[in-house]
Design an enzyme around this catalytic site. Structure first.
Site, short mmCIF file in Angstrom:
data_model
loop_
_atom_site.label_atom_id
_atom_site.label_comp_id
_atom_site.label_asym_id
_atom_site.label_seq_id
_atom_site.Cartn_x
_atom_site.Cartn_y
_atom_site.Cartn_z
N GLU A 13 28.35 7.40 80.69
CA GLU A 13 27.02 6.88 81.01
C GLU A 13 26.42 8.06 80.13
O GLU A 13 27.10 9.14 79.64
CB GLU A 13 26.81 7.00 82.18
CG GLU A 13 27.21 5.96 83.28
CD GLU A 13 26.88 5.82 84.66
OE1 GLU A 13 25.91 5.08 85.05
OE2 GLU A 13 27.28 6.82 85.42
N ALA A 14 25.26 7.78 79.62
CA ALA A 14 24.57 8.67 78.89
C ALA A 14 24.20 10.15 79.42
O ALA A 14 24.45 11.15 78.86
CB ALA A 14 23.12 8.20 78.61
N ASN A 15 24.38 9.91 80.75
CA ASN A 15 24.37 11.20 81.58
C ASN A 15 25.53 12.13 81.47
O ASN A 15 25.73 13.15 82.07
CB ASN A 15 23.85 10.95 83.12
CG ASN A 15 25.03 10.02 83.74
OD1 ASN A 15 26.21 10.26 83.69
ND2 ASN A 15 24.81 9.42 84.88
N ARG A 18 12.45 2.76 87.04
CA ARG A 18 12.67 3.38 85.96
C ARG A 18 12.39 2.61 84.79
O ARG A 18 12.91 1.43 84.37
CB ARG A 18 14.19 4.10 85.94
CG ARG A 18 14.56 5.00 87.12
CD ARG A 18 15.99 5.39 86.76
NE ARG A 18 16.22 6.73 87.87
CZ ARG A 18 16.47 6.22 89.00
NH1 ARG A 18 16.88 5.03 89.45
NH2 ARG A 18 16.80 7.48 89.75
N SER A 28 26.85 15.92 94.43
CA SER A 28 26.88 15.92 93.08
C SER A 28 25.62 16.69 92.46
O SER A 28 25.49 18.02 92.77
CB SER A 28 26.78 14.59 92.27
OG SER A 28 27.02 14.56 91.10
N ASP A 31 28.86 19.25 91.00
CA ASP A 31 30.28 18.99 91.48
C ASP A 31 31.29 18.65 90.33
O ASP A 31 32.68 18.10 90.74
CB ASP A 31 30.38 17.66 92.47
CG ASP A 31 30.37 16.44 91.93
OD1 ASP A 31 29.41 16.37 90.96
OD2 ASP A 31 30.46 15.32 92.51
N SER A 36 15.21 1.29 91.17
CA SER A 36 15.94 2.06 92.01
C SER A 36 17.01 1.37 92.91
O SER A 36 16.20 0.45 93.58
CB SER A 36 15.47 3.27 92.58
OG SER A 36 16.32 4.23 93.34
N GLY A 37 18.11 1.84 93.31
CA GLY A 37 18.90 1.22 94.39
C GLY A 37 18.74 1.89 95.78
O GLY A 37 19.23 1.49 96.63
N ASP A 68 31.39 16.31 87.91
CA ASP A 68 31.94 15.19 87.56
C ASP A 68 30.86 14.69 85.96
O ASP A 68 31.19 13.64 85.56
CB ASP A 68 31.90 14.31 88.36
CG ASP A 68 30.79 13.61 89.01
OD1 ASP A 68 29.71 14.40 88.65
OD2 ASP A 68 30.63 12.60 89.99
#
Length: 557
Positions: free
Chosen positions: A386-388, A520, A68, A284, A513-514, A286
């Site tokens: 999402e905001a992104n 964050r 991505s 990618d 973070s995962g 998306d």
């Protein structure tokens, strides 16, 4: 145990070509993602598991090789379910276990476990479709994947280079072909023609918008968008920017949706001027964000929140005019239920606009597309972004049937019904799709006769700041209330509560973070100065009191 006429020895022999490096892998929301040269063993094993998933469901499964918006050196892989959904969560554990099997014998034991636990009929055929993005490591990883699929005797369709949403579209088309829910033709031309046909009906009789500059992040979106433009001809005016897919090091470098969103600035490779309309896809394709520079040369971003608000506002208007009632399970009928799903990262102004101006329900979920998608399915029309810039609009089966079967008693009502029906064709409901979402935005702006400035004037974003803080142990941070608060450490949440009170419209949360030891910190307030103060104060507290690692940034308060 039989592997459907395939011997364990054949699998073990093939696996020897792809030994596992000294790495621990985790299959998360985005699948596996790390440096491309660490993934061949993972790809081979994903091939094995994709066959089991296909046999388990009796359907075609997709495999997408992409990382991505990550740097070019990275790559990744994810499995796609029959209707284009993300992999069932319980199977994420199988992926992780198989990827981390240390020996060929351990691979066999894991496969046996999956077959037994899922009661998989190994004597049925399997069907898997695959695609990749433009990353240089893709060739080697496709080979490893094909070796895994071939040893399991899968029926394989290799689409070569596609955007991630196109692969999701193909999977859904293949699995619904010949049914009342047939989604389309499983080819790139089928994908382009479906979008173009819906777009053309939508904008019929309306003046064409000015040229749109599209930053393709030097990724797979560039050649695919060019293919679409050839089909659309004069019905859209697009200039493709950042299309150097064969130049090493260019992918996502200082360009693309993620770069523009995080840096709040135009990408390299594009010269914006007042009056220009622009958007960016990611590597990618998306994710998408729009932007422009105003007459004072100030950069203005229209992110996923703005796209969600634009879509929701238009859908609410059409639903009101269409006045369609949906049959319910209890035999009653009621108006369309429309909702917009957000996460903690959504700007507070967007939430306020949706709830108090549009009067639309806005549930919050944990961060991650799978959570948003699940919540959106509870509505007749569920909008999630999402905001992104990653998101889509979902329509329930009942809503789609109602749009098809309803007739308007006035020209306005008939037009509204047709517009709602057209949206179901224009929007890729399988997954967030930057190209489809771009056409959605262009269609709504065309019909409304709006400029980007007019769209942006719906509401003004609160100034915000996001910061990453490196910590020794991210696992000490436990989120609750859709990631907006911390259950642990309690002391940190108490400090956040006190600091937030100091600023008008103040809001702040800390989320781990995962995948890596960072947290964050997100903060917003009435002014940029206050948003920065709030963020840097909390970032400093996290660093000083909760295990900050490395050199303390000088700007932390």
């Amino acid at each position: 145990m039989s592997f459907g006429g395939i011997t364990a020895e054949a699998i073990k022999t093939a696996a020897k070509a792809y030994p596992k490096p000294a790495v621990t892998y985790t299959y998360g929301t985005a699948g596996f993602r790390t440096k491309g040269d660490l993934l061949p063993s993972v790809m081979f094993r994903i091939g094995l598991l994709a066959v089991l998933r296909s046999k388990c469901l009796g359907k075609t499964i997709g495999v997408m090789i992409t990382a991505s918006h990550n740097p070019e050196i990275d790559n990744g892989v994810k499995l796609v379910e029959p209707l284009g959904e993300m992999l069932k969560q319980s199977w994420e554990g199988y992926c992780t276990e198989l990827a981390n099997a240390e020996t060929e014998d351990a691979i066999i034991e894991t496969l046996k476990k999956v077959i037994s636990e899922e009661n998989i009929p190994m004597d049925v055929d399997s069907s898997v479709v695959i695609a990749r993005d433009t990353r240089p490591s893709g060739d080697l990883l496709v080979k490893a994947l094909l070796d895994g699929l071939n040893v399991m005797k899968a029926d394989i369709k290799n689409y070569d280079m596609l955007t991630t949403p196109q692969l999701h579209y193909m999977v859904r088309c293949i699995n619904t072909k010949g049914t009342p829910d047939a989604y389309g033709e499983p080819t790139t031309d089928g994908y382009y023609n479906k979008l173009y046909s819906a777009f053309k009906k939508f904008i019929a009789g309306k003046p064409k918008l000015s040229q749109l500059h599209v930053d393709c992040a030097n990724g797979v979106g560039a050649p695919k968008l060019k293919e679409l433009i050839k089909i659309m001809g004069d019905d859209i005016d697009i200039k493709v920017e950042n299309d150097q897919i064969t130049t090493k090091g260019k992918l996502n470098y200082n360009c693309g949706a993620d770069y523009v969103k995080l840096n709040q600035s135009q990408p390299e490779g594009m010269e914006l001027k007042p009056g220009y309309r622009a958007c960016s896809l990611d590597g990618d394709a998306d994710r998408i964000v729009y932007y422009y520079v105003d007459n004072d040369n100030v950069f203005r971003l229209l992110d996923g929140d703005k796209i969600a608000s634009l879509a929701a506002g238009y859908i609410m208007d059409m639903a009101k005019t269409a006045n369609i009632e949906i049959p319910r399970e209890d035999g009653s009928k009621s108006p369309l239920k429309i909702g917009v799903v957000q996460t903690a990262y959504a700007n507070g102004s967007s939430t306020d606009y949706l709830r108090n101006k549009l009067n639309v329900p806005v549930p919050f979920t944990q961060t991650g597309v799978k959570h948003l998608h699940h919540e959106a399915q509870k509505y007749d029309v569920g909008v999630y972004f999402e905001a992104n810039g990653h998101g889509t609009v979902l329509f329930s089966d009942a809503a789609i049937k109602a749009f098809k079967n309803s007739k308007g008693s006035t020209p306005e009502q008939e037009n509204a019904i047709k517009s709602l029906q057209g949206l179901t064709e224009l929007i890729n409901q399988a997954v967030g799709d930057a190209i489809s979402d771009m056409l959605l935005v262009e269609a709504i702006l065309t019909v409304c006769g709006w400029t980007l400035e007019q769209w942006n004037s719906q509401y003004t974003d609160l100034p915000s700041k996001q910061e990453k803080v490196k910590v020794a142990n991210r696992h000490q941070f436990k989120c609750i209330k859709a990631d907006t608060e911390l259950a642990e450490p309690k002391e940190l949440q108490e400090i956040i509560n006190e600091e937030v009170k100091k600023y008008p419209h103040g809001r702040c949360f800390v989320r781990p973070s995962g995948t890596e030891d960072i947290v964050r910190v997100y903060a917003e307030a009435d002014t940029t100065e206050n948003a920065l103060k709030l963020n840097y104060t909390i970032s400093g507290v996290v660093f000083d009191k909760f295990g900050g690692v490395g050199e303390r940034p000088s700007y932390y308060l």
